[in-house]
Design a protein around this motif. Structure first.
Motif, PDB file in Angstrom:
ATOM      1  N   ASN A   3     -60.001  25.102  32.255  1.00 37.96           N
ATOM      2  CA  ASN A   3     -59.165  23.941  32.775  1.00 37.96           C
ATOM      3  C   ASN A   3     -57.588  23.522  33.432  1.00 37.96           C
ATOM      4  O   ASN A   3     -57.134  24.054  32.434  1.00 37.96           O
ATOM      5  N   TYR A   5     -54.987  21.191  34.875  1.00 34.24           N
ATOM      6  CA  TYR A   5     -54.791  19.222  35.601  1.00 34.24           C
ATOM      7  C   TYR A   5     -53.924  19.157  36.150  1.00 34.24           C
ATOM      8  O   TYR A   5     -53.014  20.029  35.244  1.00 34.24           O
ATOM      9  N   PHE A   7     -51.562  17.024  37.105  1.00 31.30           N
ATOM     10  CA  PHE A   7     -50.550  15.650  37.651  1.00 31.30           C
ATOM     11  C   PHE A   7     -50.474  15.412  38.558  1.00 31.30           C
ATOM     12  O   PHE A   7     -48.865  16.243  38.991  1.00 31.30           O
ATOM     13  N   ARG A   8     -50.955  14.371  39.230  1.00 29.90           N
ATOM     14  CA  ARG A   8     -49.408  13.461  40.554  1.00 29.90           C
ATOM     15  C   ARG A   8     -48.975  12.111  40.103  1.00 29.90           C
ATOM     16  O   ARG A   8     -49.682  11.205  40.146  1.00 29.90           O
ATOM     17  N   LYS A   9     -48.316  12.014  40.491  1.00 31.22           N
ATOM     18  CA  LYS A   9     -47.511  10.179  41.262  1.00 31.22           C
ATOM     19  C   LYS A   9     -46.344  10.285  42.790  1.00 31.22           C
ATOM     20  O   LYS A   9     -45.886  11.038  42.854  1.00 31.22           O
ATOM     21  N   GLU A  17     -51.191  20.890  33.529  1.00 28.80           N
ATOM     22  CA  GLU A  17     -52.249  22.320  31.959  1.00 28.80           C
ATOM     23  C   GLU A  17     -52.263  22.319  32.107  1.00 28.80           C
ATOM     24  O   GLU A  17     -53.867  22.701  32.581  1.00 28.80           O
ATOM     25  N   ARG A  67     -48.787  23.914  28.575  1.00 29.72           N
ATOM     26  CA  ARG A  67     -48.279  22.180  29.539  1.00 29.72           C
ATOM     27  C   ARG A  67     -46.935  21.575  30.085  1.00 29.72           C
ATOM     28  O   ARG A  67     -46.386  22.433  28.770  1.00 29.72           O
ATOM     29  N   HIS A 107     -59.080  20.356  38.755  1.00 31.29           N
ATOM     30  CA  HIS A 107     -59.120  19.073  38.116  1.00 31.29           C
ATOM     31  C   HIS A 107     -57.713  18.702  38.827  1.00 31.29           C
ATOM     32  O   HIS A 107     -56.120  18.694  38.053  1.00 31.29           O
ATOM     33  N   TYR A 108     -57.423  17.556  39.886  1.00 31.85           N
ATOM     34  CA  TYR A 108     -56.476  16.729  39.747  1.00 31.85           C
ATOM     35  C   TYR A 108     -56.480  15.352  39.159  1.00 31.85           C
ATOM     36  O   TYR A 108     -57.442  14.783  39.377  1.00 31.85           O
ATOM     37  N   LYS A 109     -55.517  14.916  39.073  1.00 36.83           N
ATOM     38  CA  LYS A 109     -55.388  13.405  38.253  1.00 36.83           C
ATOM     39  C   LYS A 109     -54.293  12.604  39.159  1.00 36.83           C
ATOM     40  O   LYS A 109     -53.133  13.251  38.810  1.00 36.83           O
TER      41      LYS A 109
END
Length: 109
Positions: A3, A5, A7-9, A17, A67, A107-109
């Motif tokens: 998996n 992940y 992470f975007r802002k 990760e 990570r 996965h995109y968060k």
């Protein structure tokens, strides 16, 4: 299953990760795991070396977990270079996912 992940802002990657094992072949011959490892560690090394960024890295002792987070305050030009390298990593991981989706999920968060 690996998996990933991302992470975007404000559309910029702030961290990623990876967790799990592909188990697409016997230990030492797992091509999906080798590809994901090469792409992710290559990107981390490139960002660290070419952008001179001290990344926040957390790595599992026996593999299966990585990570990486970027520092929150970077000069704009440094951030742009790092983003280009990390976006390249994501494109490469998406290519692996397209061909080997039963072993890796992004996965995109």
């Amino acid at each position: 299953m690996i998996n990933v992940y991302v992470f975007r802002k404000q559309n910029a990657i702030t961290a990623f990760e990876l967790s799990g094992h592909a188990e697409s072949g016997p230990y030492g011959h797992d091509l999906v795991c080798a590809a994901v490892s090469a792409v992710s560690f290559g990107a981390v090394n490139a960002v660290s070396e070419l952008c001179q960024i001290d990344l926040d890295i957390d790595q599992g002792e026996e593999g299966g977990y990585l990570r990486v987070a970027l520092p929150s305050h970077l000069e704009q030009s440094t951030k742009e270079k790092a983003m280009l390298l990390l976006e390249g990593m994501v494109v490469s991981l998406e290519t692996i996912e397209r061909d080997y989706g039963e072993f890796i999920k992004i996965h995109y968060k």
